[in-house]
Design a protein around this motif. Structure first.
Motif, PDB file in Angstrom:
ATOM      1  N   ASP A 165     157.038  20.730  64.116  1.00 41.44           N
ATOM      2  CA  ASP A 165     156.409  19.643  64.880  1.00 41.44           C
ATOM      3  C   ASP A 165     156.539  19.915  66.372  1.00 41.44           C
ATOM      4  O   ASP A 165     157.638  19.779  66.946  1.00 41.44           O
ATOM      5  N   ILE A 166     155.446  20.303  67.001  1.00 43.06           N
ATOM      6  CA  ILE A 166     155.467  20.629  68.434  1.00 43.06           C
ATOM      7  C   ILE A 166     155.057  19.396  69.223  1.00 43.06           C
ATOM      8  O   ILE A 166     153.955  18.881  69.057  1.00 43.06           O
ATOM      9  N   GLU A 167     155.955  18.971  70.064  1.00 41.55           N
ATOM     10  CA  GLU A 167     155.748  17.727  70.802  1.00 41.55           C
ATOM     11  C   GLU A 167     156.394  17.823  72.178  1.00 41.55           C
ATOM     12  O   GLU A 167     157.201  18.722  72.422  1.00 41.55           O
ATOM     13  N   GLU A 168     156.037  16.907  73.034  1.00 42.14           N
ATOM     14  CA  GLU A 168     156.805  16.757  74.261  1.00 42.14           C
ATOM     15  C   GLU A 168     158.204  16.281  73.852  1.00 42.14           C
ATOM     16  O   GLU A 168     158.343  15.307  73.110  1.00 42.14           O
ATOM     17  N   PHE A 169     159.234  16.992  74.272  1.00 42.91           N
ATOM     18  CA  PHE A 169     160.610  16.778  73.802  1.00 42.91           C
ATOM     19  C   PHE A 169     161.170  15.487  74.401  1.00 42.91           C
ATOM     20  O   PHE A 169     161.822  15.478  75.428  1.00 42.91           O
ATOM     21  N   ASP A 170     160.889  14.375  73.696  1.00 36.51           N
ATOM     22  CA  ASP A 170     161.280  13.056  74.209  1.00 36.51           C
ATOM     23  C   ASP A 170     162.489  12.463  73.495  1.00 36.51           C
ATOM     24  O   ASP A 170     162.880  11.325  73.756  1.00 36.51           O
ATOM     25  N   MET A 171     163.108  13.218  72.601  1.00 37.88           N
ATOM     26  CA  MET A 171     164.226  12.685  71.825  1.00 37.88           C
ATOM     27  C   MET A 171     165.398  12.186  72.681  1.00 37.88           C
ATOM     28  O   MET A 171     166.066  11.227  72.293  1.00 37.88           O
ATOM     29  N   PRO A 172     165.693  12.789  73.850  1.00 35.63           N
ATOM     30  CA  PRO A 172     166.795  12.260  74.668  1.00 35.63           C
ATOM     31  C   PRO A 172     166.637  10.787  75.039  1.00 35.63           C
ATOM     32  O   PRO A 172     167.638  10.085  75.237  1.00 35.63           O
TER      33      PRO A 172
ATOM     34  N   SER B 210     155.435   9.526  71.570  1.00 34.98           N
ATOM     35  CA  SER B 210     156.090   8.213  71.658  1.00 34.98           C
ATOM     36  C   SER B 210     155.114   7.068  71.865  1.00 34.98           C
ATOM     37  O   SER B 210     155.504   5.982  72.280  1.00 34.98           O
ATOM     38  N   ASP B 211     153.867   7.301  71.588  1.00 31.54           N
ATOM     39  CA  ASP B 211     152.876   6.236  71.717  1.00 31.54           C
ATOM     40  C   ASP B 211     151.819   6.455  70.641  1.00 31.54           C
ATOM     41  O   ASP B 211     151.305   7.563  70.487  1.00 31.54           O
ATOM     42  N   PHE B 212     151.528   5.405  69.880  1.00 30.42           N
ATOM     43  CA  PHE B 212     150.541   5.548  68.815  1.00 30.42           C
ATOM     44  C   PHE B 212     149.592   4.367  68.789  1.00 30.42           C
ATOM     45  O   PHE B 212     150.003   3.207  68.865  1.00 30.42           O
ATOM     46  N   LYS B 213     148.326   4.693  68.676  1.00 31.80           N
ATOM     47  CA  LYS B 213     147.269   3.727  68.415  1.00 31.80           C
ATOM     48  C   LYS B 213     146.384   4.334  67.329  1.00 31.80           C
ATOM     49  O   LYS B 213     146.243   5.567  67.251  1.00 31.80           O
ATOM     50  N   PRO B 214     145.803   3.521  66.457  1.00 37.89           N
ATOM     51  CA  PRO B 214     144.973   4.076  65.378  1.00 37.89           C
ATOM     52  C   PRO B 214     143.890   5.031  65.872  1.00 37.89           C
ATOM     53  O   PRO B 214     143.586   6.026  65.203  1.00 37.89           O
ATOM     54  N   GLU B 215     143.343   4.745  67.053  1.00 40.73           N
ATOM     55  CA  GLU B 215     142.286   5.630  67.567  1.00 40.73           C
ATOM     56  C   GLU B 215     142.806   7.025  67.924  1.00 40.73           C
ATOM     57  O   GLU B 215     142.035   7.976  68.064  1.00 40.73           O
ATOM     58  N   HIS B 216     144.137   7.148  68.084  1.00 46.07           N
ATOM     59  CA  HIS B 216     144.708   8.467  68.379  1.00 46.07           C
ATOM     60  C   HIS B 216     144.528   9.449  67.223  1.00 46.07           C
ATOM     61  O   HIS B 216     144.570  10.665  67.427  1.00 46.07           O
ATOM     62  N   LEU B 217     144.365   8.926  66.010  1.00 46.57           N
ATOM     63  CA  LEU B 217     144.202   9.809  64.859  1.00 46.57           C
ATOM     64  C   LEU B 217     142.981  10.705  65.039  1.00 46.57           C
ATOM     65  O   LEU B 217     143.077  11.934  64.933  1.00 46.57           O
ATOM     66  N   LEU B 218     141.854  10.096  65.323  1.00 49.37           N
ATOM     67  CA  LEU B 218     140.636  10.879  65.541  1.00 49.37           C
ATOM     68  C   LEU B 218     140.677  11.601  66.878  1.00 49.37           C
ATOM     69  O   LEU B 218     140.283  12.777  66.972  1.00 49.37           O
ATOM     70  N   GLN B 219     141.162  10.945  67.914  1.00 49.38           N
ATOM     71  CA  GLN B 219     141.174  11.558  69.241  1.00 49.38           C
ATOM     72  C   GLN B 219     142.027  12.818  69.275  1.00 49.38           C
ATOM     73  O   GLN B 219     141.644  13.824  69.892  1.00 49.38           O
TER      74      GLN B 219
END
Length: 261
Positions: A7-14, A82-91
């Motif tokens: 899972d490649i993401e901006e490392f926001d776990m801290p 760290s941010d989710f909206k349903p429209e992000h799925l398609l975007q």
């Protein structure tokens, strides 16, 4: 068959541990780990799947292209971690296809959180790997979900692997904290029962996380990270190849299932 995914993401776990980290450092740490992973996979001659946020891909398109050019699968990990909206799925799907020039078939929700399968289907995904079918305190209780692949809303669901009976999770934290002999034993028994393993990790695990003043992580997160984890994953892959297991991209495995149905 063993399906390795990252899972490649901006490392926001801290942020979950009350620490702050610049966006530049978030990208840098994830990139450093991703390059280490790619070296391991190239050295072992195997392919894997990388679930990537569109946000990371926009800032590091050269890493996305390296993943694709080296024969690995690119899938969606949402638009932001760290941010989710349903429209992000398609975007996110559209943005990754624009950057990578490949079809995006798979999705994994950040932190394995619940996601509306109707929205997954509407966005055009073929498969979704967002379920850890076990119980983790303070995170989720998925004992009621199937252990192995199934269909929901015409989308193939591919849960993370857990052992038979007690559903012990074979995920990243287990690989850090258990002796490798036990990991291999559990992996072998699960593979024997299910016919495959679906394992997931993060690039930042392959970097030095033993910096409490910077990240604030507990010992069970930082144990066997960095070089130690590079050796652990390399050892596990060698073991799997010796056992005769095939390593494959998740999308290829899903296609095999669909062709059999």
């Amino acid at each position: 068959m063993i399906l390795l995914s990252f899972d490649i993401e901006e490392f926001d776990m801290p942020f979950e541990y009350g620490k702050t980290i610049s966006f530049e450092d978030q990208l840098s740490i994830s990139t450093q780990g991703t390059l280490s992973i790619l070296q391991i996979l190239k050295r072992k001659g195997i392919k894997a799947t990388f679930y990537c946020t569109a946000n990371y891909a926009q800032h590091k398109p050269e890493i996305v292209m390296q993943i694709i050019n080296e024969g690995h699968e690119l899938a969606s990990h949402g638009y932001y971690h760290s941010d989710f909206k349903p429209e992000h799925l398609l975007q996110s799907k559209q943005k990754l296809e624009e950057i990578g020039g490949v079809e995006i078939k798979g999705y994994r929700m950040a932190r394995m959180m619940p996601v509306d399968e109707r929205e997954i289907e509407k966005a055009g995904y073929v498969y979704n790997s967002s379920i850890n079918p076990t119980w983790l305190p303070g995170r989720y209780n998925n004992f009621h979900r199937p252990r192995t692949w199934f269909y929901d809303q015409n989308v193939l669901q591919l849960p993370s692997s857990v052992s038979p009976l007690i559903r012990f999770p074979l995920f990243w934290l287990s690989f850090h904290n258990l002796p490798m002999g036990i990991i291999k034993m559990l992996s072998a028994s699960t593979h024997r029962k299910d016919g495959y393993l679906n394992l997931y990790f993060h690039p930042w695990e392959f970097t030095d996380l033993k910096q409490p003043e910077r990240f604030g992580f507990p010992g069970y997160v930082t144990r066997n990270t960095g070089e130690a984890f590079i050796k652990r994953l390399s050892n596990f892959i060698t073991w799997g190849l010796t056992k005769g297991y095939e390593f494959a991209r998740t999308g290829d495995f899903v296609q095999q299932i669909k062709e059999r149905d």
